[in-house]
Design an enzyme around this catalytic site. Structure first.
Site, PDB file in Angstrom:
ATOM      1  N   LYS A  35      -9.279   6.563 -19.102  1.00 57.20           N
ATOM      2  CA  LYS A  35     -10.143   6.536 -20.294  1.00 57.20           C
ATOM      3  C   LYS A  35      -9.513   5.647 -21.360  1.00 57.20           C
ATOM      4  CE  LYS A  35      -7.934  10.810 -21.855  1.00 57.20           C
ATOM      5  NZ  LYS A  35      -8.094  12.265 -22.036  1.00 57.20           N
ATOM      6  N   TYR A 273       0.176  -7.793 -49.872  1.00 54.55           N
ATOM      7  CA  TYR A 273      -0.738  -7.093 -50.786  1.00 54.55           C
ATOM      8  C   TYR A 273      -0.052  -5.934 -51.487  1.00 54.55           C
ATOM      9  CZ  TYR A 273      -4.538  -9.396 -48.197  1.00 54.55           C
ATOM     10  OH  TYR A 273      -5.375 -10.302 -47.610  1.00 54.55           O
TER      11      TYR A 273
HETATM   12  C1  PLP Z   1      -6.987  12.857 -21.517  1.00 60.01           C
HETATM   13  C2  PLP Z   1      -7.096  14.020 -20.610  1.00 60.01           C
HETATM   14  C3  PLP Z   1      -6.131  14.221 -19.613  1.00 60.01           C
HETATM   15  C4  PLP Z   1      -4.844  13.425 -19.526  1.00 60.01           C
HETATM   16  O1  PLP Z   1      -4.010  13.820 -20.598  1.00 60.01           O
HETATM   17  P1  PLP Z   1      -2.470  13.335 -20.692  1.00 60.01           P
HETATM   18  O2  PLP Z   1      -1.874  14.195 -21.729  1.00 60.01           O
HETATM   19  O3  PLP Z   1      -2.534  11.901 -21.121  1.00 60.01           O
HETATM   20  O4  PLP Z   1      -1.907  13.504 -19.352  1.00 60.01           O
HETATM   21  C5  PLP Z   1      -6.355  15.249 -18.705  1.00 60.01           C
HETATM   22  N1  PLP Z   1      -7.442  16.034 -18.795  1.00 60.01           N
HETATM   23  C6  PLP Z   1      -8.383  15.882 -19.759  1.00 60.01           C
HETATM   24  C7  PLP Z   1      -9.561  16.789 -19.807  1.00 60.01           C
HETATM   25  C8  PLP Z   1      -8.230  14.881 -20.714  1.00 60.01           C
HETATM   26  O5  PLP Z   1      -9.131  14.750 -21.680  1.00 60.01           O
END
Ligand code: PLP
Length: 382
Positions: A35, A273
């Site tokens: 993701k 700035y």
């Molecule tokens: C993002 C996510 C993960 C992975 O999380 P990490 O802490 O990066 O391993 C796993 N399960 C769900 C439902 C998530 O949203």
């Protein structure tokens, strides 16, 4: 191409996936979270490499992310961890993305869409809320939701998932909370089995749980941040070291640029700035062509130090949208077009990691990595 770039060390990605594999039982399935453009590393490139390295599943947050993977030639199962709007549901089905569902309204939207497309057994995962209070039915509702899915002729329950809230912590009360979440989830799966329904693939572990709770692997683990070379929390790394466990994760991304100009600065002159910093002595500045629109967030300064020619130099004044200024001192060994590295693995010339930057800005490596914007080209290196 711009000199400001995110170099992605694919060897380190493969290393991390092997480390994760070595942490889980051979029969446990591995889902890699890609993701948010694979935590900023480039979704299709990472997904392709992950599948080659033995990932069984990939996970996205949005429908568009799933479509991008399919367009990039990814054929393995894709979990969608977040909810989408009704208008996107036909695409979820067209692209064979496996959604998390947990209530009748959302489930029936999938049933209707699958029926319209003439798809007989569209796979869904049942999300169970065991303490995150984000998405999921309660463990007590799991049975009736599974029965509801069972009564939908165009759907099929193919797994159950929950998500931990404090699996990155080793404080006693948090260990207890994670244990309770795990037990609630197992109970939810048992309720579903009691109804004569196969709950399918059970999955609860994120990166932190993979490292700290091997007994919670169940049928599949979901690895995110560790894939990209970072421990979910400093505590995790320290705790593991104390236990004698060393999972040699390696950062995958290096954020690089080059010195665009070297400027001399007279004592008393202010920089950037708001004039928040002024030179106490005559000094020199290196101007770097990256700023907050690239993901070098304003909150990193003061505090951020950038590596040039094997030494760290402090960013002075506010980070601008497209540029920032680094003090290189009164007798710099630095010349124009020298490489500068904000963070990355040692082999990139970096002297900081995304963790170091996160710690200084009171955030987490996740945010540092996913903030690197689209304007920064990703360059892949073996
Ligand atoms: C993002 C996510 C993960 C992975 O999380 P990490 O802490 O990066 O391993 C796993 N399960 C769900 C439902 C998530 O949203």
């Amino acid at each position: 191409m711009r000199c400001t770039k995110a170099v992605i060390f694919m060897k380190n990605l493969q290393n991390n996936i092997s480390v994760i594999r070595s942490c889980i039982k051979p029969a446990t399935k591995l889902c890699i979270a890609v993701k948010a453009d694979a935590y900023g590393h480039g979704a299709v490139a990472v997904a392709t490499a992950a599948v080659k390295s033995g990932a069984d599943y990939l996970a996205v947050a949005t429908v568009d992310e799933g479509i991008e993977l399919r367009a990039g030639g990814i054929t393995c199962p894709i979990l969608m961890l977040s909810l989408c709007s009704p208008a996107e549901i036909p695409a979820v089905i067209n692209y064979t993305i496996t959604p998390f569902v947990f209530d009748e309204e959302y489930i029936s939207l999938y049933e209707t869409a699958a029926r319209k497309k003439g798809i007989s057994r569209f796979k869904v995962f049942l999300a169970v809320d065991t303490g995150m209070s984000r998405i999921g039915c309660s463990p007590e509702e799991a049975r009736s939701m599974a029965e509801y899915i069972q009564r939908c002729p165009h759907l099929k329950l193919c797994g159950m998932a929950t998500h931990f809230a404090v699996s990155d912590s080793t404080a006693a009360e948090n260990l207890k909370f994670t244990e309770q979440q795990f037990n609630s989830f197992k109970k939810a799966a048992a309720f579903v089995r009691e109804a004569g329904i196969d709950p399918g693939i059970l999955t609860c572990s994120n990166s932190a749980a993979i490292l700290l709770h091997p007994e919670m692997q169940l049928d599949m683990v979901r690895a995110g941040i560790i894939t990209y070379g970072y421990y979910p929390d400093q505590v995790t790394e320290n705790y593991l070291r104390e236990q004698g466990v060393t999972a040699p994760l390696k950062p995958v991304m290096a954020l690089e640029t080059e010195v665009a100009a070297v400027r001399t600065l007279s004592k008393g002159c202010s920089v950037s700035y708001g004039r928040t910093w002024s030179a106490a002595e005559n000094t020199t500045l290196a101007v770097l062509p990256l700023g907050y629109a690239d993901g070098l967030l304003r909150k990193y300064s003061p505090g951020l130090k950038i590596s040039i020619q094997g030494k760290l130099y402090p960013v002075r004044g506010r980070i601008c949208m497209d540029q920032c200024m680094v003090e290189t001192g009164s007798c710099p060994q630095i010349s124009r077009w020298d490489k500068a590295v904000v963070f990355g693995p040692a082999e990139s010339g970096a002297l900081s990691t995304a963790d170091d930057i996160a710690a200084a800005a009171e955030t987490i490596s996740y945010e540092v990595l996913t903030s690197i914007s689209k304007r920064v080209p990703r360059v892949y290196r073996d």
